[in-house]
Motif scaffolding. Structure first.
Motif: not given
Ligand SMILES: Nc1ncnc2c1ncn2[C@@H]1O[C@H](COP(=O)(O)OP(=O)(O)OP(=O)(O)O)[C@@H](O)[C@H]1O
Length: 206
Positions: A11, A13, A15, A17, A36-43, A46, A84, A191
């Protein structure tokens, strides 16, 4: 249908992923994307929809490499994305307008769209909800109606972000029933392993 190769994404900032991430979904497959939470699934979702762009790697979607914004216009018409948070998916005053929005945008007439609304409400077993105000629905009802609005565009593939979240037992059973009934392949993030197992044939961990 979709092949992600050696994807690197961070990202703005900084981060980081995804690094050297590979993922594939073939025709007919139903896959759970786990992590796990934050692993990057939603990413990953996108990236497939072109809402964010990978810094490195290749995305092959429907037989073509997709790089630029215009490459993703077709992807967004052919891939259904269940968010989500259903509040981000429903934005019309009534349920029927929400479900008709996509088809009308894709060029269907009002009467064709009305027929699609009826069909999809029947599919999700929520007939009679046409005139209800979307914002007054319960979270579980919103999720099911949001899914009906995604299905209304007749997508070839579905990306489902937490389809069971905020559903009570009855609505969760309804979601399982719908997922078993539809014909499209899908990638699901959830989950809830117990419910996921009922509808998927393989899983992939990030
Ligand atoms: N727009 C953004 N800018 C910066 N960091 C972001 C942004 N969106 C998500 N992140 C970060 O990127 C990482 C992956 O986020 P993502 O939402 O893809 O995880 P996830 O696997 O879907 O998590 P969850 O199971 O909690 O839904 C996380 O650390 C999140 O905080």
């Amino acid at each position: 249908m979709i092949k992600l190769e050696n994807i690197y994404f961070e990202y703005e900032d900084g981060n980081k992923v995804l690094e050297a991430f590979d993922f594939e979904i073939k025709a007919g497959e139903r896959i759970a994307l786990k992590g796990s939470n934050g692993a990057g699934k939603t990413t990953v979702f996108k990236l497939i929809m072109g809402l964010i762009k990978a810094q490195k790697g290749k995305l092959h979607i429907f037989g073509k490499e997709r790089k630029k914004e215009k490459d993703f216009l077709e992807v967004r018409e052919r891939v259904g994305y269940l968010f989500q948070d259903s509040d981000n998916q429903l934005f019309c005053p009534t349920v029927e307008e929400d479900i008709a929005f996509g088809p009308i945008n894709l060029g269907k007439s009002r009467s064709q769209a009305k027929k699609i609304v009826e069909e999809k409400l029947k599919l999700v077993e929520m007939e009679g909800f046409e005139k209800k105000a979307s914002y007054n629905l319960s979270q579980g009802q919103k999720k099911i109606i949001a899914f009906a609005s995604v299905l209304a565009m007749e997508p070839e593939l579905l990306l489902l972000d937490e389809p069971f979240a905020s559903l009570d037992k009855e609505s969760a059973a309804r979601m399982v029933y719908i997922l078993k009934k539809i014909s499209q392949p899908f990638v699901l993030v959830s989950h809830n392993d117990k419910l996921s197992q009922k509808v998927i044939d393989k899983s992939y961990s990030i």
